[in-house]
Write a protein that holds these residues in place. Structure first.
Motif, PDB file in Angstrom:
ATOM      1  N   THR A   4      -3.893 -12.964  -4.713  1.00  0.00           N
ATOM      2  CA  THR A   4      -4.327 -13.133  -3.335  1.00  0.00           C
ATOM      3  C   THR A   4      -3.229 -12.613  -2.418  1.00  0.00           C
ATOM      4  O   THR A   4      -2.159 -13.228  -2.323  1.00  0.00           O
ATOM      5  CB  THR A   4      -4.580 -14.633  -3.034  1.00  0.00           C
ATOM      6  N   PRO A   5      -3.456 -11.463  -1.766  1.00  0.00           N
ATOM      7  CA  PRO A   5      -2.438 -10.945  -0.845  1.00  0.00           C
ATOM      8  C   PRO A   5      -2.147 -11.952   0.271  1.00  0.00           C
ATOM      9  O   PRO A   5      -3.066 -12.570   0.806  1.00  0.00           O
ATOM     10  CB  PRO A   5      -3.069  -9.671  -0.291  1.00  0.00           C
ATOM     11  N   GLU A   6      -0.871 -12.111   0.605  1.00  0.00           N
ATOM     12  CA  GLU A   6      -0.504 -13.037   1.672  1.00  0.00           C
ATOM     13  C   GLU A   6      -0.930 -12.517   3.043  1.00  0.00           C
ATOM     14  O   GLU A   6      -1.012 -13.280   3.992  1.00  0.00           O
ATOM     15  CB  GLU A   6       0.997 -13.325   1.667  1.00  0.00           C
ATOM     16  N   THR A   7      -1.220 -11.236   3.134  1.00  0.00           N
ATOM     17  CA  THR A   7      -1.696 -10.631   4.373  1.00  0.00           C
ATOM     18  C   THR A   7      -2.757  -9.587   4.041  1.00  0.00           C
ATOM     19  O   THR A   7      -2.694  -8.942   2.997  1.00  0.00           O
ATOM     20  CB  THR A   7      -0.538  -9.975   5.161  1.00  0.00           C
ATOM     21  N   ILE A 100       2.805   4.402  -2.475  1.00  0.00           N
ATOM     22  CA  ILE A 100       1.996   3.597  -3.397  1.00  0.00           C
ATOM     23  C   ILE A 100       2.172   2.126  -3.020  1.00  0.00           C
ATOM     24  O   ILE A 100       3.291   1.610  -3.059  1.00  0.00           O
ATOM     25  CB  ILE A 100       2.413   3.842  -4.864  1.00  0.00           C
ATOM     26  N   PRO A 101       1.087   1.436  -2.654  1.00  0.00           N
ATOM     27  CA  PRO A 101       1.207   0.027  -2.285  1.00  0.00           C
ATOM     28  C   PRO A 101       1.780  -0.808  -3.436  1.00  0.00           C
ATOM     29  O   PRO A 101       1.349  -0.687  -4.585  1.00  0.00           O
ATOM     30  CB  PRO A 101      -0.226  -0.401  -1.972  1.00  0.00           C
ATOM     31  N   ALA A 102       2.777  -1.641  -3.097  1.00  0.00           N
ATOM     32  CA  ALA A 102       3.413  -2.507  -4.094  1.00  0.00           C
ATOM     33  C   ALA A 102       3.765  -3.830  -3.436  1.00  0.00           C
ATOM     34  O   ALA A 102       4.205  -3.867  -2.287  1.00  0.00           O
ATOM     35  CB  ALA A 102       4.674  -1.839  -4.647  1.00  0.00           C
ATOM     36  N   GLY A 103       3.561  -4.908  -4.181  1.00  0.00           N
ATOM     37  CA  GLY A 103       3.896  -6.241  -3.706  1.00  0.00           C
ATOM     38  C   GLY A 103       4.668  -6.999  -4.768  1.00  0.00           C
ATOM     39  O   GLY A 103       4.792  -6.550  -5.914  1.00  0.00           O
ATOM     40  N   ALA A 117       3.333  -6.047  -8.344  1.00  0.00           N
ATOM     41  CA  ALA A 117       1.938  -5.628  -8.495  1.00  0.00           C
ATOM     42  C   ALA A 117       1.794  -4.291  -7.776  1.00  0.00           C
ATOM     43  O   ALA A 117       2.337  -4.094  -6.689  1.00  0.00           O
ATOM     44  CB  ALA A 117       0.977  -6.656  -7.916  1.00  0.00           C
ATOM     45  N   VAL A 118       1.099  -3.388  -8.408  1.00  0.00           N
ATOM     46  CA  VAL A 118       0.883  -2.051  -7.863  1.00  0.00           C
ATOM     47  C   VAL A 118      -0.623  -1.870  -7.668  1.00  0.00           C
ATOM     48  O   VAL A 118      -1.428  -2.414  -8.430  1.00  0.00           O
ATOM     49  CB  VAL A 118       1.469  -0.971  -8.811  1.00  0.00           C
ATOM     50  N   ARG A 119      -0.978  -1.109  -6.634  1.00  0.00           N
ATOM     51  CA  ARG A 119      -2.392  -0.817  -6.418  1.00  0.00           C
ATOM     52  C   ARG A 119      -2.590   0.684  -6.417  1.00  0.00           C
ATOM     53  O   ARG A 119      -2.057   1.398  -5.569  1.00  0.00           O
ATOM     54  CB  ARG A 119      -2.888  -1.419  -5.117  1.00  0.00           C
ATOM     55  N   TYR A 165       3.081 -11.195  -2.463  1.00  0.00           N
ATOM     56  CA  TYR A 165       3.947 -11.153  -1.293  1.00  0.00           C
ATOM     57  C   TYR A 165       4.299  -9.715  -0.925  1.00  0.00           C
ATOM     58  O   TYR A 165       4.552  -8.886  -1.800  1.00  0.00           O
ATOM     59  CB  TYR A 165       5.250 -11.914  -1.572  1.00  0.00           C
ATOM     60  N   ALA A 166       4.395  -9.469   0.375  1.00  0.00           N
ATOM     61  CA  ALA A 166       4.840  -8.162   0.854  1.00  0.00           C
ATOM     62  C   ALA A 166       6.364  -8.077   0.861  1.00  0.00           C
ATOM     63  O   ALA A 166       6.936  -7.007   0.708  1.00  0.00           O
ATOM     64  CB  ALA A 166       4.296  -7.906   2.250  1.00  0.00           C
TER      65      ALA A 166
END
Length: 193
Positions: A4-7, A100-103, A117-119, A165-166
């Protein structure tokens, strides 16, 4: 695992900050070198190369007995050492440096263990563990299923945190910043993110 992304703001998972400092020259230089080494230039191949670089070329300080505590991505790349959290910061920075989005995500394994986590297109968020392999630990970059370093033992209260988390959460960041050395860090690591 479903995260669950925090944002809902996707830009947060591409942003540079004080810890995931992908705008730092060393992070940019490392990312460019990895990109140049990727034969097809694709996002998947780059993400895999970045993961393998952090997993294999950056030593896990607990495994090597290195007493230094690193935190900022550029520091991890410069010193070539860090615990799981620091290595996760470095991987997130290298991924974000290439758009590349990463959290950051976590497991509770007695204390909090750091992951990324990578998307990538067609895959959603998939956790990756750049901790570093050793006997009994075989983390691999996979998008079809997770192959992390550890599986939480629910019988002893371990579990996967669902939040993505971002930026590093306060308890993790405080432990890394306040530790005088790695043994001291072991006493500061939180049990939850």
């Amino acid at each position: 695992m479903r995260l669950t992304p925090e944002t809902a703001d996707e830009a947060a998972y591409l942003a540079a900050d004080d810890i995931i400092d992908h705008d730092h020259p060393l992070v940019r230089e490392t990312a460019a070198g990895l990109r140049a080494a990727v034969p097809d230039g694709g996002r998947y191949a780059y993400a895999r190369a970045a993961f393998e670089y952090v997993r294999d070329a950056i030593a896990h300080s607990n495994d090597t007995g290195d007493l230094r505590v690193t935190c900022r991505a550029s520091e991890v790349l410069r010193e070539r050492t860090g615990i799981c959290h620091a290595k996760a910061h470095a991987l997130a920075a290298l991924l974000r440096a290439e758009g590349i989005p990463a959290g950051l995500c976590y497991q509770r394994l007695g204390v909090v263990h750091g992951l990324v986590a990578v998307r990538l297109p067609g895959h959603g968020w998939v956790r990756q563990d750049p901790r570093g392999n050793k006997p009994g630990v075989d983390a691999q970059f996979r998008l079809d299923r997770e192959q992390l370093a550890y599986v939480p033992d629910h019988r002893v209260g371990d579990y996967d945190h669902a939040t993505l988390y971002a930026a590093p959460p306060g308890p993790v960041l405080r432990a890394l910043r306040d530790a005088a050395d790695r043994p001291h860090l072991d006493t500061l690591l939180p049990v939850r993110a």
